[in-house]
Design an enzyme around this catalytic site. Structure first.
Site, PDB file in Angstrom:
ATOM      1  N   ASP A  13       0.815  -1.228   0.000  1.00 52.35           N
ATOM      2  CA  ASP A  13       0.000   0.000   0.000  1.00 52.35           C
ATOM      3  C   ASP A  13       0.851   1.282   0.000  1.00 52.35           C
ATOM      4  OD1 ASP A  13      -1.116  -2.352   1.201  1.00 52.35           O
ATOM      5  OD2 ASP A  13      -2.869  -1.202   1.800  1.00 52.35           O
ATOM      6  N   GLU A  44      -4.669   1.904  -3.212  1.00 49.19           N
ATOM      7  CA  GLU A  44      -5.938   2.401  -2.649  1.00 49.19           C
ATOM      8  C   GLU A  44      -5.746   3.621  -1.751  1.00 49.19           C
ATOM      9  OE1 GLU A  44      -8.161   0.614   0.308  1.00 49.19           O
ATOM     10  OE2 GLU A  44      -6.464   0.243   1.619  1.00 49.19           O
ATOM     11  N   ASN A  72     -10.461  -1.338   0.334  1.00 50.67           N
ATOM     12  CA  ASN A  72     -11.686  -0.713   0.829  1.00 50.67           C
ATOM     13  C   ASN A  72     -11.772   0.777   0.492  1.00 50.67           C
ATOM     14  OD1 ASN A  72      -9.442  -0.883   2.744  1.00 50.67           O
ATOM     15  ND2 ASN A  72     -10.731   0.329   4.105  1.00 50.67           N
ATOM     16  N   HIS A  73     -10.641   1.412   0.190  1.00 44.73           N
ATOM     17  CA  HIS A  73     -10.670   2.845  -0.135  1.00 44.73           C
ATOM     18  C   HIS A  73     -10.643   3.133  -1.635  1.00 44.73           C
ATOM     19  CE1 HIS A  73     -10.497   4.237   3.933  1.00 44.73           C
ATOM     20  NE2 HIS A  73      -9.356   3.606   4.190  1.00 44.73           N
ATOM     21  N   HIS A 168      -7.037  -8.181   0.218  1.00 46.22           N
ATOM     22  CA  HIS A 168      -7.005  -6.977   1.044  1.00 46.22           C
ATOM     23  C   HIS A 168      -7.942  -7.168   2.225  1.00 46.22           C
ATOM     24  CE1 HIS A 168      -5.923  -2.701   1.246  1.00 46.22           C
ATOM     25  NE2 HIS A 168      -7.113  -2.523   1.790  1.00 46.22           N
ATOM     26  N   HIS A 193      -3.559  -4.275   3.481  1.00 48.17           N
ATOM     27  CA  HIS A 193      -4.542  -3.474   4.219  1.00 48.17           C
ATOM     28  C   HIS A 193      -4.062  -3.062   5.616  1.00 48.17           C
ATOM     29  CE1 HIS A 193      -8.221  -1.729   5.755  1.00 48.17           C
ATOM     30  NE2 HIS A 193      -8.243  -2.606   6.732  1.00 48.17           N
ATOM     31  N   HIS A 195      -1.128  -2.500   6.705  1.00 49.02           N
ATOM     32  CA  HIS A 195       0.043  -1.619   6.590  1.00 49.02           C
ATOM     33  C   HIS A 195       1.188  -2.053   7.516  1.00 49.02           C
ATOM     34  CE1 HIS A 195      -2.621   1.938   5.003  1.00 49.02           C
ATOM     35  NE2 HIS A 195      -2.851   0.790   4.384  1.00 49.02           N
TER      36      HIS A 195
HETATM   37 FE   LIG Z   1      -7.285  -0.849   3.080  1.00 51.99          FE
END
Ligand SMILES: [Fe+2]
Length: 235
Positions: A13, A44, A72-73, A168, A193, A195
């Site tokens: 990410d 994302e 999700n983003h 994710h 996701h 991180h």
């Molecule tokens: Fe995420």
């Protein structure tokens, strides 16, 4: 058929400007060191930490990244929706609700070879109920990621044995469960996701490489890439 080892560089990410600037500064170093045949990055969080505007996706693709994955983003920015619909190499999770813009998997040529690779982007459902689509109006449950994988696998496996999955998800158990479900069907499964990188990388007996979370490309002195002050409040 001639055997060839395919090297994939996967970049976790990428968070906002700090993540992009660090990646840009180090991209050639990574390429020289690993000589990848194909490069994937999760995008994302590239736009101010939440979302993927076209201009930022193009900045990443302009570095030489072949495919962008999401989570999700991905669709947080409503201005990005038409871009997701049009782009063939910027993915959002396949198991988003039906009717959402964009695509969740694709088959891509590996330049310099006569091979192709299938990339599948999935999102977990455990602790992942918040999806902010079309300005919070479009809230529907996520589809089953396992079933979505089966759908994409049936299509991709007819064309190439090389399959890469970005799963994710928040819950480690959900990612590990998917690894066992898809082991032997994919070359690589990476989790994203959280991180935070995990230390459980492995290769299954069936030949699938896996890690629960690859971590992020973002500010180290932060809370998962965001300003830490925002997370230091007592409620
Ligand atoms: Fe995420």
């Amino acid at each position: 058929m001639e055997e060839k080892n395919i090297k994939i560089l996967y970049i976790g990410d990428v968070i906002g400007e700090p993540g992009f600037n660090f990646l840009k500064e180090n991209f050639q170093i990574l390429k020289d060191k690993y000589q990848p045949d194909f490069i994937i990055a999760n995008a994302e969080n590239i736009t101010d930490g939440q979302g993927t505007l076209e201009r930022d996706a193009q900045k990443l693709l302009g570095l030489g990244i072949d495919v962008l994955t999401g989570g999700n983003h991905s669709l947080d920015k409503i201005q990005s929706h038409k871009f997701f619909q049009a782009s063939e190499n910027t993915l959002r999770p396949l198991n988003y609700p039906k009717g959402v813009y964009g695509r969740g998997f694709g088959i891509y040529e590996i330049k310099g070879t006569n091979l192709s690779i299938g990339i599948i982007n999935l999102i977990g459902r455990v602790y992942m109920k918040i999806i902010n689509l079309i300005g919070r109006v479009y809230m529907k449950p996520l589809e089953c990621p396992f079933r979505a994988f089966d759908y994409a696998y049936d299509i991709i496996s007819k064309k190439t044995p090389l399959i890469f999955v970005d799963f994710h998800a928040e819950a480690t158990a959900e990612k590990v469960a998917f690894y066992h479900y898809a082991s032997g069907k994919c070359g690589v499964i990476v989790g994203t996701h959280t991180h935070i990188q995990t230390a459980d990388e492995r290769i299954s007996e069936k030949g699938t490489a896996y890690i629960t979370d690859v971590g992020m490309t973002g500010a180290y002195d932060s809370v998962i890439g965001a300003k830490k002050e925002g997370s230091l409040t007592i409620q």
